[in-house]
Scaffold this motif. Structure first.
Motif, PDB file in Angstrom:
ATOM      1  N   LYS A 166       8.713 -25.352  -7.824  1.00 31.69           N
ATOM      2  CA  LYS A 166       9.065 -25.820  -9.175  1.00 31.69           C
ATOM      3  C   LYS A 166       8.193 -27.007  -9.556  1.00 31.69           C
ATOM      4  CE  LYS A 166      13.495 -26.451 -10.626  1.00 31.69           C
ATOM      5  NZ  LYS A 166      14.975 -26.585 -10.469  1.00 31.69           N
ATOM      6  N   ALA A 167       8.011 -27.919  -8.612  1.00 32.64           N
ATOM      7  CA  ALA A 167       7.214 -29.121  -8.881  1.00 32.64           C
ATOM      8  C   ALA A 167       6.635 -29.652  -7.587  1.00 32.64           C
ATOM      9  CB  ALA A 167       8.085 -30.186  -9.540  1.00 32.64           C
ATOM     10  N   ILE A 168       5.531 -30.387  -7.729  1.00 29.53           N
ATOM     11  CA  ILE A 168       4.955 -31.066  -6.566  1.00 29.53           C
ATOM     12  C   ILE A 168       4.538 -32.467  -6.995  1.00 29.53           C
ATOM     13  CG2 ILE A 168       2.684 -29.955  -6.995  1.00 29.53           C
ATOM     14  CD1 ILE A 168       2.201 -30.149  -3.913  1.00 29.53           C
ATOM     15  N   ALA A 169       4.884 -33.445  -6.173  1.00 27.77           N
ATOM     16  CA  ALA A 169       4.458 -34.825  -6.427  1.00 27.77           C
ATOM     17  C   ALA A 169       3.391 -35.181  -5.404  1.00 27.77           C
ATOM     18  CB  ALA A 169       5.646 -35.779  -6.309  1.00 27.77           C
ATOM     19  N   ILE A 170       2.339 -35.844  -5.871  1.00 26.63           N
ATOM     20  CA  ILE A 170       1.207 -36.191  -5.002  1.00 26.63           C
ATOM     21  C   ILE A 170       0.895 -37.672  -5.158  1.00 26.63           C
ATOM     22  CG2 ILE A 170      -1.238 -35.714  -4.498  1.00 26.63           C
ATOM     23  CD1 ILE A 170      -0.688 -32.957  -6.065  1.00 26.63           C
ATOM     24  N   VAL A 171       0.753 -38.362  -4.018  1.00 27.07           N
ATOM     25  CA  VAL A 171       0.384 -39.784  -4.045  1.00 27.07           C
ATOM     26  C   VAL A 171      -0.727 -40.014  -3.027  1.00 27.07           C
ATOM     27  CG1 VAL A 171       2.729 -40.454  -4.722  1.00 27.07           C
ATOM     28  CG2 VAL A 171       2.084 -40.525  -2.323  1.00 27.07           C
ATOM     29  N   GLY A 172      -1.650 -40.900  -3.378  1.00 32.18           N
ATOM     30  CA  GLY A 172      -2.763 -41.171  -2.473  1.00 32.18           C
ATOM     31  C   GLY A 172      -3.270 -42.580  -2.638  1.00 32.18           C
ATOM     32  N   ASP A 173      -4.348 -42.873  -1.931  1.00 34.00           N
ATOM     33  CA  ASP A 173      -4.873 -44.240  -1.912  1.00 34.00           C
ATOM     34  C   ASP A 173      -5.740 -44.589  -3.119  1.00 34.00           C
ATOM     35  OD1 ASP A 173      -3.621 -45.021   0.395  1.00 34.00           O
ATOM     36  OD2 ASP A 173      -5.320 -44.597   1.711  1.00 34.00           O
ATOM     37  N   SER A 174      -6.005 -43.621  -3.996  1.00 31.48           N
ATOM     38  CA  SER A 174      -6.941 -43.906  -5.091  1.00 31.48           C
ATOM     39  C   SER A 174      -6.249 -44.039  -6.441  1.00 31.48           C
ATOM     40  CB  SER A 174      -8.018 -42.812  -5.158  1.00 31.48           C
ATOM     41  OG  SER A 174      -7.423 -41.552  -5.354  1.00 31.48           O
ATOM     42  N   GLY A 175      -5.137 -44.741  -6.485  1.00 32.63           N
ATOM     43  CA  GLY A 175      -4.426 -44.831  -7.761  1.00 32.63           C
ATOM     44  C   GLY A 175      -3.833 -43.474  -8.060  1.00 32.63           C
ATOM     45  N   TYR A 176      -4.301 -42.843  -9.112  1.00 31.10           N
ATOM     46  CA  TYR A 176      -3.885 -41.468  -9.354  1.00 31.10           C
ATOM     47  C   TYR A 176      -4.780 -40.552  -8.533  1.00 31.10           C
ATOM     48  CZ  TYR A 176      -1.150 -43.285 -13.253  1.00 31.10           C
ATOM     49  OH  TYR A 176      -0.241 -43.972 -14.002  1.00 31.10           O
ATOM     50  N   THR A 177      -4.177 -39.860  -7.570  1.00 28.75           N
ATOM     51  CA  THR A 177      -4.937 -38.978  -6.674  1.00 28.75           C
ATOM     52  C   THR A 177      -4.643 -37.526  -7.043  1.00 28.75           C
ATOM     53  OG1 THR A 177      -4.814 -40.625  -4.906  1.00 28.75           O
ATOM     54  CG2 THR A 177      -5.355 -38.372  -4.255  1.00 28.75           C
ATOM     55  N   TYR A 178      -5.660 -36.824  -7.462  1.00 27.32           N
ATOM     56  CA  TYR A 178      -5.498 -35.442  -7.930  1.00 27.32           C
ATOM     57  C   TYR A 178      -5.746 -34.448  -6.798  1.00 27.32           C
ATOM     58  CZ  TYR A 178      -5.126 -37.127 -12.677  1.00 27.32           C
ATOM     59  OH  TYR A 178      -4.681 -37.743 -13.809  1.00 27.32           O
ATOM     60  N   PRO A 179      -5.093 -33.315  -6.844  1.00 25.50           N
ATOM     61  CA  PRO A 179      -5.271 -32.319  -5.785  1.00 25.50           C
ATOM     62  C   PRO A 179      -6.665 -31.691  -5.814  1.00 25.50           C
ATOM     63  CG  PRO A 179      -3.903 -31.414  -7.540  1.00 25.50           C
ATOM     64  CD  PRO A 179      -4.120 -32.863  -7.859  1.00 25.50           C
ATOM     65  N   CYS A 180      -7.206 -31.421  -4.647  1.00 25.09           N
ATOM     66  CA  CYS A 180      -8.512 -30.765  -4.564  1.00 25.09           C
ATOM     67  C   CYS A 180      -8.393 -29.322  -5.055  1.00 25.09           C
ATOM     68  CB  CYS A 180      -9.038 -30.818  -3.131  1.00 25.09           C
ATOM     69  SG  CYS A 180      -8.291 -29.600  -2.030  1.00 25.09           S
ATOM     70  N   GLY A 181      -9.539 -28.685  -5.209  1.00 23.97           N
ATOM     71  CA  GLY A 181      -9.562 -27.310  -5.726  1.00 23.97           C
ATOM     72  C   GLY A 181      -8.826 -26.330  -4.837  1.00 23.97           C
ATOM     73  N   VAL A 182      -8.966 -26.507  -3.538  1.00 24.51           N
ATOM     74  CA  VAL A 182      -8.299 -25.594  -2.596  1.00 24.51           C
ATOM     75  C   VAL A 182      -6.786 -25.700  -2.768  1.00 24.51           C
ATOM     76  CG1 VAL A 182      -7.906 -25.122  -0.141  1.00 24.51           C
ATOM     77  CG2 VAL A 182     -10.213 -25.628  -0.956  1.00 24.51           C
ATOM     78  N   CYS A 183      -6.279 -26.922  -2.858  1.00 24.85           N
ATOM     79  CA  CYS A 183      -4.831 -27.104  -3.010  1.00 24.85           C
ATOM     80  C   CYS A 183      -4.336 -26.583  -4.358  1.00 24.85           C
ATOM     81  CB  CYS A 183      -4.459 -28.571  -2.819  1.00 24.85           C
ATOM     82  SG  CYS A 183      -4.618 -29.077  -1.094  1.00 24.85           S
ATOM     83  N   ARG A 184      -5.140 -26.746  -5.405  1.00 27.25           N
ATOM     84  CA  ARG A 184      -4.745 -26.177  -6.707  1.00 27.25           C
ATOM     85  C   ARG A 184      -4.548 -24.673  -6.576  1.00 27.25           C
ATOM     86  NH1 ARG A 184      -7.749 -29.959 -11.279  1.00 27.25           N
ATOM     87  NH2 ARG A 184      -7.710 -31.796  -9.951  1.00 27.25           N
ATOM     88  N   GLN A 185      -5.442 -24.027  -5.842  1.00 28.82           N
ATOM     89  CA  GLN A 185      -5.338 -22.582  -5.663  1.00 28.82           C
ATOM     90  C   GLN A 185      -4.091 -22.223  -4.851  1.00 28.82           C
ATOM     91  OE1 GLN A 185      -7.623 -20.328  -7.092  1.00 28.82           O
ATOM     92  NE2 GLN A 185      -6.129 -18.782  -6.499  1.00 28.82           N
ATOM     93  N   VAL A 186      -3.754 -23.038  -3.869  1.00 27.92           N
ATOM     94  CA  VAL A 186      -2.560 -22.758  -3.053  1.00 27.92           C
ATOM     95  C   VAL A 186      -1.286 -23.031  -3.863  1.00 27.92           C
ATOM     96  CG1 VAL A 186      -1.275 -23.407  -0.964  1.00 27.92           C
ATOM     97  CG2 VAL A 186      -3.755 -23.104  -0.857  1.00 27.92           C
ATOM     98  N   ILE A 187      -1.289 -24.076  -4.685  1.00 25.75           N
ATOM     99  CA  ILE A 187      -0.136 -24.309  -5.569  1.00 25.75           C
ATOM    100  C   ILE A 187       0.038 -23.101  -6.487  1.00 25.75           C
ATOM    101  CG2 ILE A 187       0.839 -25.742  -7.428  1.00 25.75           C
ATOM    102  CD1 ILE A 187      -0.874 -28.110  -6.242  1.00 25.75           C
ATOM    103  N   ARG A 188      -1.065 -22.601  -6.985  1.00 26.58           N
ATOM    104  CA  ARG A 188      -1.044 -21.461  -7.907  1.00 26.58           C
ATOM    105  C   ARG A 188      -0.430 -20.220  -7.242  1.00 26.58           C
ATOM    106  NH1 ARG A 188      -1.081 -16.960  -9.733  1.00 26.58           N
ATOM    107  NH2 ARG A 188      -2.334 -16.167 -11.443  1.00 26.58           N
ATOM    108  N   GLU A 189      -0.713 -20.027  -5.971  1.00 25.78           N
ATOM    109  CA  GLU A 189      -0.187 -18.861  -5.241  1.00 25.78           C
ATOM    110  C   GLU A 189       1.344 -18.833  -5.275  1.00 25.78           C
ATOM    111  OE1 GLU A 189      -2.204 -16.612  -3.693  1.00 25.78           O
ATOM    112  OE2 GLU A 189      -0.556 -15.382  -2.917  1.00 25.78           O
ATOM    113  N   PHE A 190       1.957 -20.023  -5.178  1.00 19.77           N
ATOM    114  CA  PHE A 190       3.418 -20.103  -5.083  1.00 19.77           C
ATOM    115  C   PHE A 190       4.069 -20.787  -6.274  1.00 19.77           C
ATOM    116  CE2 PHE A 190       1.718 -19.979  -0.720  1.00 19.77           C
ATOM    117  CZ  PHE A 190       2.332 -18.819  -0.289  1.00 19.77           C
ATOM    118  N   GLY A 191       3.256 -21.127  -7.304  1.00 17.70           N
ATOM    119  CA  GLY A 191       3.849 -21.858  -8.426  1.00 17.70           C
ATOM    120  C   GLY A 191       3.033 -21.795  -9.703  1.00 17.70           C
ATOM    121  N   LEU A 192       2.905 -20.608 -10.229  1.00 17.44           N
ATOM    122  CA  LEU A 192       2.145 -20.456 -11.485  1.00 17.44           C
ATOM    123  C   LEU A 192       2.731 -21.336 -12.592  1.00 17.44           C
ATOM    124  CD1 LEU A 192      -0.149 -19.044 -12.962  1.00 17.44           C
ATOM    125  CD2 LEU A 192       1.344 -17.065 -13.295  1.00 17.44           C
TER     126      LEU A 192
END
Ligand SMILES: O=c1ccn([C@H]2C[C@H](O)[C@@H](CO)O2)c(=O)[nH]1
Ligand SMILES: [Zn+2]
Length: 133
Positions: free
Chosen positions: A71-97
């Motif tokens: 339903k949702a994913i929250a992501i936090v990282g060391d660079s302020g707003y940290t965005y998911p890499c391309g590979v992870c976007r594709q994996v999120i898409r597999e289970f969460g269009l």
């Protein structure tokens, strides 16, 4: 949906990041359709390429417990707003269009996107199902 709780869970998971090579900590928390939450951190390897991102750690934990719909994913990282890499976007898409992606700097400071915004014109399971055999 309790976004603050999801972000808090992601921050807690970030503390577990195993990052001796990059020293870049990332945490993620996925909210599944049934209301369950799974968390993950990034895990690096001395040979570099086996490194797993926080997002995929969390998603794979959920899927391996039989949960399939994000339903949702929250992501936090060391660079302020940290965005998911391309590979992870594709994996999120597999289970969460239809998933909501929350990129957080703190529990109160976050940006929200749809997966569709982060990965437009995507390729997914439906493409294979619709392929002419
Ligand atoms: O969204 C991201 C971006 C990077 N990383 C990890 C991979 C690696 O361990 C480190 C530096 O790329 O951060 C994640 O976990 N998620
Ligand atoms: Zn990634």
């Amino acid at each position: 949906m309790d976004k603050r709780e999801l972000i808090k869970s992601a921050f807690k998971a970030k503390e577990k990041a195993y990052v001796p090579y990059s020293n870049f900590h990332v945490g993620a928390a996925v909210l599944m359709e049934d209301g369950s939450i799974y968390t993950g951190c990034n895990i690096e390897s001395a040979s570099y390429s086996p490194t797993n991102c926080a997002e995929r750690t969390a998603i794979f934990k959920a899927v391996s417990e039989g949960k399939r719909k994000i339903k949702a994913i929250a992501i936090v990282g060391d660079s302020g707003y940290t965005y998911p890499c391309g590979v992870c976007r594709q994996v999120i898409r597999e289970f969460g269009l239809d998933a909501i992606v929350i990129i957080a700097k703190s529990e109160d400071e976050y940006k929200e996107y749809t997966l569709e915004e982060l990965l437009p014109y995507s390729f997914g399971p439906e493409d294979l199902n619709n392929a002419k055999k």
